[in-house]
Scaffold this motif. Structure first.
Motif, PDB file in Angstrom:
ATOM      1  N   GLY A 294       0.775  -1.386   0.003  1.00 31.45           N
ATOM      2  CA  GLY A 294       0.138  -0.016  -0.072  1.00 31.45           C
ATOM      3  C   GLY A 294       0.679   1.257  -0.015  1.00 31.45           C
ATOM      4  N   GLN A 295       1.932   1.183   0.686  1.00 37.14           N
ATOM      5  CA  GLN A 295       2.871   2.304   0.661  1.00 37.14           C
ATOM      6  C   GLN A 295       3.277   2.691  -0.602  1.00 37.14           C
ATOM      7  N   VAL A 296       3.852   1.609  -1.156  1.00 34.54           N
ATOM      8  CA  VAL A 296       4.501   1.621  -2.481  1.00 34.54           C
ATOM      9  C   VAL A 296       3.527   2.072  -3.439  1.00 34.54           C
ATOM     10  N   GLN A 297       2.303   1.739  -3.493  1.00 38.97           N
ATOM     11  CA  GLN A 297       1.257   2.352  -4.442  1.00 38.97           C
ATOM     12  C   GLN A 297       0.807   3.898  -4.252  1.00 38.97           C
ATOM     13  N   ASN A 298       0.878   4.237  -2.817  1.00 33.76           N
ATOM     14  CA  ASN A 298       0.653   5.517  -2.693  1.00 33.76           C
ATOM     15  C   ASN A 298       1.618   6.353  -3.119  1.00 33.76           C
ATOM     16  N   ARG A 299       2.748   6.008  -2.871  1.00 31.86           N
ATOM     17  CA  ARG A 299       3.893   6.840  -3.181  1.00 31.86           C
ATOM     18  C   ARG A 299       3.918   7.047  -4.660  1.00 31.86           C
ATOM     19  N   ARG A 300       4.057   5.852  -5.387  1.00 32.60           N
ATOM     20  CA  ARG A 300       3.820   5.808  -6.620  1.00 32.60           C
ATOM     21  C   ARG A 300       2.706   7.029  -7.195  1.00 32.60           C
ATOM     22  N   ALA A 301       1.604   6.905  -6.936  1.00 29.81           N
ATOM     23  CA  ALA A 301       0.513   7.608  -7.256  1.00 29.81           C
ATOM     24  C   ALA A 301       0.830   9.259  -6.845  1.00 29.81           C
ATOM     25  N   GLU A 302       1.510   9.497  -5.577  1.00 28.66           N
ATOM     26  CA  GLU A 302       1.696  10.749  -5.385  1.00 28.66           C
ATOM     27  C   GLU A 302       2.882  11.161  -6.122  1.00 28.66           C
ATOM     28  N   THR A 303       3.957  10.411  -6.709  1.00 29.89           N
ATOM     29  CA  THR A 303       4.830  10.725  -7.739  1.00 29.89           C
ATOM     30  C   THR A 303       4.164  11.235  -8.884  1.00 29.89           C
ATOM     31  N   GLU A 304       3.365  10.252  -9.378  1.00 30.31           N
ATOM     32  CA  GLU A 304       2.764  10.492 -10.833  1.00 30.31           C
ATOM     33  C   GLU A 304       2.179  12.073 -10.427  1.00 30.31           C
ATOM     34  N   ARG A 305       1.577  12.084  -9.586  1.00 23.75           N
ATOM     35  CA  ARG A 305       0.786  13.435  -9.492  1.00 23.75           C
ATOM     36  C   ARG A 305       1.720  14.632  -9.464  1.00 23.75           C
ATOM     37  N   LEU A 306       2.641  14.481  -8.769  1.00 24.14           N
ATOM     38  CA  LEU A 306       3.825  15.711  -8.733  1.00 24.14           C
ATOM     39  C   LEU A 306       4.569  15.802  -9.918  1.00 24.14           C
ATOM     40  N   GLN A 307       4.794  14.580 -10.701  1.00 19.77           N
ATOM     41  CA  GLN A 307       5.372  14.863 -11.798  1.00 19.77           C
ATOM     42  C   GLN A 307       4.423  15.619 -13.023  1.00 19.77           C
TER      43      GLN A 307
END
Length: 337
Positions: free
Chosen positions: A119-132
């Protein structure tokens, strides 16, 4: 007094021979005859042959003979053996039950920890895509404000510099080079995986350098744009372009002259990959690329440098540093297969 190894007596030499290697030594005065006679050569059977010829261990044979002589156990001896067997089975069963209960008790915690990490990996990935996406939007906004404030000639020159350095996306035609790992075999004796047929970081470095030398203006490997500070490195069996992993098939797209693909195929890099294909089964293909778009490099770090020596003459050839854009008078060659 020590004696040379060559002076050892035949009787002592016979002790160093493997069991069953020689049948009969004949006279002590000379070595056995290897062609027959009393010293005929006879090799002992191998392990599998010996196993099938004598499947019963001598200890079991002795125990069977002793039991046949003494007869079956009766009375107190039989009861003691039965009680011992029952106690042994009870202890083994108890240990198995305890181990099973401990394993089942710890399983929910391991499952929960794994689920939390996923869950943490998926949340961080989604956050990274949003920031990008946010960063891309801000970059477009900055570019629009810059073009509005600068004159046309200055803005055009700045856009050209951004395209060369990799800070802006570019579009054009050029070459597409595809390299795929060959079949990976496993050593039947050691179980070790043989990686000779895998593409190495030095292979991708050579391909990028050859494209720069052939006139490429922009290069991208599996979606990762190369710049003057890009690095292609090996991390175990993975290849990193800057800090991002890339895997087979490796697609190298370059924008440059119309004959870029032909020059690459006929040059030293094309011959190198043809040799890899013939020797290790690595797949290699070169084709023309029409109307391709290369995205801007991510996490580009700007640096300023001054040459420590006088620049080379204008007629000198340009080579590339590492896997980045061409830099006059510098080259990098690392390792080998």
């Amino acid at each position: 007094m020590s004696r040379p190894l060559g002076d050892a007596s035949p009787a002592r030499a016979a002790l160093r021979e493997p069991s069953g290697a020689w049948e009969g030594l004949g006279s002590i005065g000379g070595p056995p005859d290897p062609d027959g006679g009393s010293g005929k050569r006879r090799w002992g059977p191998d392990f599998l042959t010996e196993l099938f010829q004598n499947p019963l261990d001598p200890g079991y044979a002795d125990a069977a003979a002793r039991r046949a002589k003494e007869g079956p156990r009766t009375g107190a001896r039989r009861r003691v053996a039965a009680v011992s067997a029952a106690l042994t089975l009870a202890v083994i069963g108890f240990l198995l039950v305890v181990a099973y209960r401990q394993t089942m008790a710890e399983e929910p915690a391991r499952t929960q920890a794994r689920a939390d990490l996923i869950g943490q990996v998926q949340n961080r990935r989604a956050e990274t895509e949003r920031l990008q996406r946010r960063a891309d939007a801000l970059a477009d906004e900055v570019a629009a404000l810059r073009d509005r404030e600068l004159s046309g000639e200055t803005a055009a020159r700045l856009r050209d510099l951004e395209a060369v350095t990799g800070m802006a996306r570019v579009r054009g035609s050029g070459a597409r080079v595809t390299v795929v790992d060959g079949p990976t075999s496993v050593d039947a004796v050691t179980g070790e995986r043989r990686t000779e047929a895998q593409v190495k970081d030095t292979d991708l470095q050579l391909a990028a350098n050859a494209l720069w030398e052939a006139g490429a203006e922009a290069i991208m490997i599996n979606g990762q744009r190369l710049t003057a500070t890009s690095r292609i490195r090996q991390a175990g069996e993975a290849i990193l372009v800057d800090i991002r992993p890339v895997g087979s098939p490796y697609e190298i797209v370059a924008i440059g002259p119309d004959d870029l693909a032909d020059d690459f195929r006929k040059g030293y890099a094309g011959q190198f990959f043809e040799t890899l294909s013939a020797r290790f089964g690595i797949s290699f293909e070169t084709a023309e690329a029409d109307d391709v778009t290369l995205e801007a490099a991510t996490e580009l770090k700007l640096r300023s440098a001054e040459p420590s020596i006088a620049p080379a003459p204008s007629g000198s050839a340009k080579v590339s540093s590492g896997a980045g854009s061409p830099v006059p008078g510098s080259s990098v060659t690392e390792g080998g297969r």
